[in-house]
Write an enzyme that holds these catalytic residues in place. Structure first.
Site, mmCIF file in Angstrom:
data_model
loop_
_atom_site.group_PDB
_atom_site.id
_atom_site.type_symbol
_atom_site.label_atom_id
_atom_site.label_comp_id
_atom_site.label_asym_id
_atom_site.label_seq_id
_atom_site.Cartn_x
_atom_site.Cartn_y
_atom_site.Cartn_z
ATOM 1 N N ASN A 38 -6.767 12.055 10.493
ATOM 2 C CA ASN A 38 -6.583 12.228 11.798
ATOM 3 C C ASN A 38 -7.754 13.160 12.395
ATOM 4 O O ASN A 38 -7.737 14.514 12.021
ATOM 5 C CB ASN A 38 -5.407 13.272 12.209
ATOM 6 C CG ASN A 38 -4.193 12.289 11.868
ATOM 7 O OD1 ASN A 38 -3.404 11.282 12.588
ATOM 8 N ND2 ASN A 38 -2.721 12.557 10.267
ATOM 9 N N HIS A 83 4.334 11.724 -7.060
ATOM 10 C CA HIS A 83 2.878 11.758 -7.347
ATOM 11 C C HIS A 83 2.763 10.060 -7.571
ATOM 12 O O HIS A 83 3.867 9.423 -7.631
ATOM 13 C CB HIS A 83 2.528 12.122 -8.737
ATOM 14 C CG HIS A 83 3.228 11.445 -10.087
ATOM 15 N ND1 HIS A 83 4.301 11.748 -10.095
ATOM 16 C CD2 HIS A 83 3.184 10.248 -10.700
ATOM 17 C CE1 HIS A 83 5.314 11.088 -11.105
ATOM 18 N NE2 HIS A 83 4.222 10.600 -11.801
ATOM 19 N N ARG A 91 -2.342 11.396 3.448
ATOM 20 C CA ARG A 91 -2.578 12.004 4.136
ATOM 21 C C ARG A 91 -4.100 12.896 4.724
ATOM 22 O O ARG A 91 -3.809 13.587 2.694
ATOM 23 C CB ARG A 91 -2.140 12.768 5.964
ATOM 24 C CG ARG A 91 -1.085 11.894 6.422
ATOM 25 C CD ARG A 91 -0.357 12.322 7.536
ATOM 26 N NE ARG A 91 0.588 11.397 7.903
ATOM 27 C CZ ARG A 91 -0.270 10.328 9.588
ATOM 28 N NH1 ARG A 91 -0.743 10.247 9.645
ATOM 29 N NH2 ARG A 91 1.068 10.331 9.215
ATOM 30 N N GLU A 133 -1.035 10.415 -11.562
ATOM 31 C CA GLU A 133 -0.594 10.402 -13.309
ATOM 32 C C GLU A 133 -1.982 9.512 -13.640
ATOM 33 O O GLU A 133 -1.741 7.997 -13.619
ATOM 34 C CB GLU A 133 1.091 10.650 -13.488
ATOM 35 C CG GLU A 133 1.136 10.320 -14.942
ATOM 36 C CD GLU A 133 2.482 9.871 -14.816
ATOM 37 O OE1 GLU A 133 3.034 10.273 -16.621
ATOM 38 O OE2 GLU A 133 3.640 10.061 -14.150
ATOM 39 N N HIS A 189 0.677 -1.171 0.173
ATOM 40 C CA HIS A 189 -0.158 0.214 -0.808
ATOM 41 C C HIS A 189 0.560 1.160 -0.462
ATOM 42 O O HIS A 189 2.411 2.003 0.217
ATOM 43 C CB HIS A 189 -0.921 -0.173 1.180
ATOM 44 C CG HIS A 189 0.137 -0.020 2.396
ATOM 45 N ND1 HIS A 189 -0.324 -1.130 3.550
ATOM 46 C CD2 HIS A 189 0.168 1.300 3.459
ATOM 47 C CE1 HIS A 189 0.344 0.104 4.587
ATOM 48 N NE2 HIS A 189 0.877 1.425 4.122
#
Length: 126
Positions: free
Chosen positions: A60, A75, A11, A122, A7
């Site tokens: 958060n 990216h 955030r 992208e 993964h």
């Protein structure tokens, strides 16, 4: 030794807005969620149906200011079968998209799509 990406984490300021963006813009689905109220954060993992790589959205609690993305050219990248159709879909949805470009006449076309937090994706012609 074999390494497989599992993964990538970003955030996010508004979790619901980000979930909606990734569902609508890239057809990702929520694969799992983990809430940690004692530590005041939530993790939502999204991926393609039958895909292995997950995008982890980290939220958060009570954050008021957007995260600083940085001044690099970081990216994520995804490939798509029909770049023009994808581009039109994203433009019509009102997302922030750059122009379709190509590095030269022999390379695939691409454009950048920006998520609600300013992360860039992208989109590359397969």
């Amino acid at each position: 030794m074999d390494y497989n990406f599992v993964h990538g984490c970003i955030r996010v300021l508004d979790l619901e807005k980000s979930i909606k963006f990734y569902k609508d813009a890239l057809n990702l689905e929520i694969s799992r969620e983990k809430d940690f109220p004692e530590n005041e954060f939530t993790l939502v993992y999204m991926k393609r149906p039958n895909g292995n790589f997950e995008l982890e959205l980290t939220y958060n609690y009570d954050r008021e200011k957007p995260y600083t993305i940085g001044d690099g050219y970081s990216h994520f990248a995804v490939k798509v079968d029909d770049l023009e159709a994808s581009y039109q879909k994203h433009k019509e949805a009102g997302y922030k998209v750059g122009d379709i470009k190509s590095l030269n006449e022999k390379s695939s076309g691409y454009y950048f799509l920006t998520d609600p937090d300013g992360y860039r994706i992208e989109i590359i012609q397969r």
